[in-house]
Scaffold this motif. Structure first.
Motif, PDB file in Angstrom:
ATOM      1  N   ARG A  81       0.709  -1.086  -0.075  1.00 23.77           N
ATOM      2  CA  ARG A  81       0.183  -0.039   0.040  1.00 23.77           C
ATOM      3  C   ARG A  81       0.825   1.247   0.069  1.00 23.77           C
ATOM      4  O   ARG A  81       0.406   2.390  -0.109  1.00 23.77           O
ATOM      5  N   HIS A  82       1.994   1.143   0.490  1.00 23.91           N
ATOM      6  CA  HIS A  82       3.007   2.316   0.232  1.00 23.91           C
ATOM      7  C   HIS A  82       4.064   2.396  -0.853  1.00 23.91           C
ATOM      8  O   HIS A  82       4.876   3.070  -1.142  1.00 23.91           O
ATOM      9  N   LYS A 118       3.304   7.058  -1.051  1.00 29.03           N
ATOM     10  CA  LYS A 118       3.728   5.991  -1.761  1.00 29.03           C
ATOM     11  C   LYS A 118       5.044   6.191  -2.563  1.00 29.03           C
ATOM     12  O   LYS A 118       5.123   7.207  -3.202  1.00 29.03           O
TER      13      LYS A 118
END
Length: 146
Positions: free
Chosen positions: A27-28, A115
């Motif tokens: 997710r990052h 991100k």
């Protein structure tokens, strides 16, 4: 990117980015939606990150008429980046070293979740390896007061 104009190093980084982003998902880490290698053009398609690069919010916030980042938001961004890098370096099925972490390679979503992007200069850590010898591509200090 037009392959008739670019050097071999750029093509290697293009292929490296595809290779890494098809092997990792977190997710990052920015999500690769697709790519094209047809003809002379090389195209990477990423998820849209509406708040853009972190550098805009730290160095150019006045030019873009943005609010300065609060310390709480800065710490949240730093934590997101650290989680993405931890995954990439030690938690993914294969470990990679990013080598080009800088403000312009940290992208922000609508809710300022960070991100990491730009995986062209990434190096694969050999199986069973604890570390690899590498050169840092660049470095920025990114916790600045508004």
């Amino acid at each position: 990117m037009e392959s008739g104009v670019i050097c071999n190093k750029a093509l290697d980084e293009f292929e490296s980015e595809i290779s890494v982003l098809t092997k990792v998902k977190h997710r990052h880490l920015v999500l690769l939606l697709g790519y094209s290698t047809q003809g002379l053009k090389r195209i990477l398609v990423y998820e849209y990150m509406p708040q853009g690069e972190l550098s805009r919010h730290l160095f150019h916030w006045k030019n873009f008429k943005l609010e300065p980042l609060s310390w709480k938001r800065r710490l949240s961004i730093a934590s997101d980046v650290a989680r993405g890098m931890e995954y990439l370096h030690s938690l993914a099925h294969q470990s990679f070293i990013h080598r080009d972490l800088k403000l312009s390679n940290i992208l922000l979503s609508d809710d300022f979740r960070a991100k990491v992007s730009d995986f062209g200069p990434v190096k694969l850590v050999p199986d069973g390896g604890k570390s690899i010898m590498t050169q840092v591509a660049s470095w920025d200090v990114w916790i600045r007061c508004p």
